[in-house]
Design an enzyme around this catalytic site. Structure first.
Site, PDB file in Angstrom:
ATOM      1  CG  LEU A 171       0.496  -7.659  -5.524  1.00  0.00           C
ATOM      2  CD1 LEU A 171       0.796  -6.090  -5.722  1.00  0.00           C
ATOM      3  CD2 LEU A 171      -1.481  -7.894  -5.128  1.00  0.00           C
ATOM      4  CB  SER A 172      -2.896 -10.662 -10.538  1.00  0.00           C
ATOM      5  OG  SER A 172      -2.751 -10.803 -11.810  1.00  0.00           O
ATOM      6  CB  SER A 189       3.984  -9.323  -9.440  1.00  0.00           C
ATOM      7  OG  SER A 189       4.033 -11.176  -8.799  1.00  0.00           O
ATOM      8  CE  LYS A 228       1.993 -14.660  -8.501  1.00  0.00           C
ATOM      9  NZ  LYS A 228       1.815 -13.884  -9.504  1.00  0.00           N
ATOM     10  CB  SER A 229       3.972 -17.283 -14.342  1.00  0.00           C
ATOM     11  OG  SER A 229       3.265 -17.291 -14.033  1.00  0.00           O
ATOM     12  CB  SER A 258       3.923 -19.374  -9.572  1.00  0.00           C
ATOM     13  OG  SER A 258       5.648 -19.507 -10.599  1.00  0.00           O
TER      14      SER A 258
END
Length: 208
Positions: free
Chosen positions: A41-42, A44, A46-47, A111
């Site tokens: 999800l945005s 979450s 990732k980046s 990502s």
């Protein structure tokens, strides 16, 4: 657009093999190429984890490169929106770019929310067909926590109806069924996440 084939408009094109092999490049670099596909999800993380892994790999002398969702949409995918079709094409292009980097011997850190399981499987097939390693990294975070973080203010806009088709709000996120790596970013520290990824790469013989 099919997830298995793409309409090829160019004719009379043929693959041209060179004389430098993937093994030659791996020997020169001291490690193998691989694509780590961070999905979640945005908000979450990732980046965040990809940036930390890139830094840790660089400290070990491992060549890596991040492909980040927003960065890609500012360049090669600037002409794509967020419809299901455009999202699929976004992922297809990134999958092809990731495959090229991995073939070069780079540890690729891609990502992308990539909410649809079918699109992610398309990228996996690209790598399998090219005999390249591909690791799906599920950056798992409860929607409530991701929304509480909301680093870009996107959830707030989605709840207000200013953004349509936002993943997790009015568009689905299809979680990976069997990811190679499962990070619970609402329960783990960033250091634990990085260590899990590095240990996995070592266990697979990709890095020393």
């Amino acid at each position: 657009m099919s997830t298995t084939t793409v309409e090829r408009k160019a004719t009379n094109v043929h693959w041209h093999d060179g004389e430098v092999t993937r093994e030659n490049r791996a020997q020169m670099l001291g490690h193998k190429g691989v694509t780590l596909w961070f999905t979640g999800l945005s908000g979450s993380g990732k980046s965040t984890v990809a940036v930390a892994v890139e830094k840790a790999l660089t400290a070990r002398g491992v060549l890596s490169y991040r492909l980040d969702g927003d960065n890609i949409r500012l360049g090669i995918n600037a002409n794509l929106g967020f419809s299901a079709e455009d999202r699929q094409e976004n992922i297809r292009r990134v999958g092809e770019i990731s495959k090229l980097f991995a073939d070069t011997g780079v540890v690729v850190l891609s990502s992308f929310i990539s909410p649809y399981r079918e699109d992610r499987e398309m990228v996996r097939r690209m790598h399998l067909e090219a005999d390249l390693p591909y690791l799906e990294v599920f950056v798992d975070c409860a929607l409530e926590e991701a929304e509480a973080r909301d680093p870009k203010g996107l959830y707030k806009k989605a709840r207000a109806g200013e953004i349509r088709g936002f993943t997790g709000i009015d568009d689905p996120y299809e979680a990976p069924a069997a990811p190679e790596l499962h990070l619970r970013t609402d329960q783990m520290t960033l250091e634990q996440e990085v260590e899990m990824i590095l240990s996995n790469l070592q266990a697979r013989g990709i890095i020393a």
